[in-house]
Design a protein around this motif. Structure first.
Motif, PDB file in Angstrom:
ATOM      1  N   CYS A   3       0.913  -1.161   0.072  1.00  0.00           N
ATOM      2  CA  CYS A   3       0.043   0.109  -0.012  1.00  0.00           C
ATOM      3  C   CYS A   3       0.841   1.186  -0.035  1.00  0.00           C
ATOM      4  O   CYS A   3       2.091   1.451   0.913  1.00  0.00           O
ATOM      5  CB  CYS A   3      -0.945   0.055   1.135  1.00  0.00           C
ATOM      6  SG  CYS A   3      -2.043   1.492   1.509  1.00  0.00           S
ATOM      7  N   CYS A   6       0.021   3.144   3.837  1.00  0.00           N
ATOM      8  CA  CYS A   6       0.335   2.611   4.912  1.00  0.00           C
ATOM      9  C   CYS A   6       1.479   1.523   4.866  1.00  0.00           C
ATOM     10  O   CYS A   6       1.865   1.068   5.724  1.00  0.00           O
ATOM     11  CB  CYS A   6      -0.691   2.347   5.722  1.00  0.00           C
ATOM     12  SG  CYS A   6      -1.502   0.691   5.230  1.00  0.00           S
ATOM     13  N   CYS A  30      -5.981   0.277   5.464  1.00  0.00           N
ATOM     14  CA  CYS A  30      -6.616   1.738   5.882  1.00  0.00           C
ATOM     15  C   CYS A  30      -7.646   1.940   4.578  1.00  0.00           C
ATOM     16  O   CYS A  30      -8.322   2.760   4.840  1.00  0.00           O
ATOM     17  CB  CYS A  30      -5.316   2.464   5.328  1.00  0.00           C
ATOM     18  SG  CYS A  30      -4.651   2.410   3.498  1.00  0.00           S
TER      19      CYS A  30
HETATM   20 ZN   LIG Z   1      -2.913   0.950   3.310  1.00  0.00          ZN
END
Ligand SMILES: [Zn+2]
Length: 50
Positions: A3, A6, A30
């Motif tokens: 990601c 995050c 997230c």
């Molecule tokens: Zn994420």
């Protein structure tokens, strides 16, 4: 693929594709969604001239 928001590796690939045929992903940590062209190192490299 991690990601971009995050850095989680808990990415889920969506069955749908974008209009251009790119795969779509969603982060289970997230909730951020993006396709293989909208996030990640590759895109950064192309949009940032050195
Ligand atoms: Zn994420």
């Amino acid at each position: 693929m991690d990601c971009v928001a995050c850095s989680s590796a808990a990415m889920t690939e969506r069955p749908q594709r974008t209009a251009r045929g790119y795969r779509r992903f969603r982060c289970r940590d997230c909730g951020k969604q993006y396709n293989e062209r909208s996030g990640g190192v590759l895109n950064h490299a192309q949009t940032r001239p050195t």
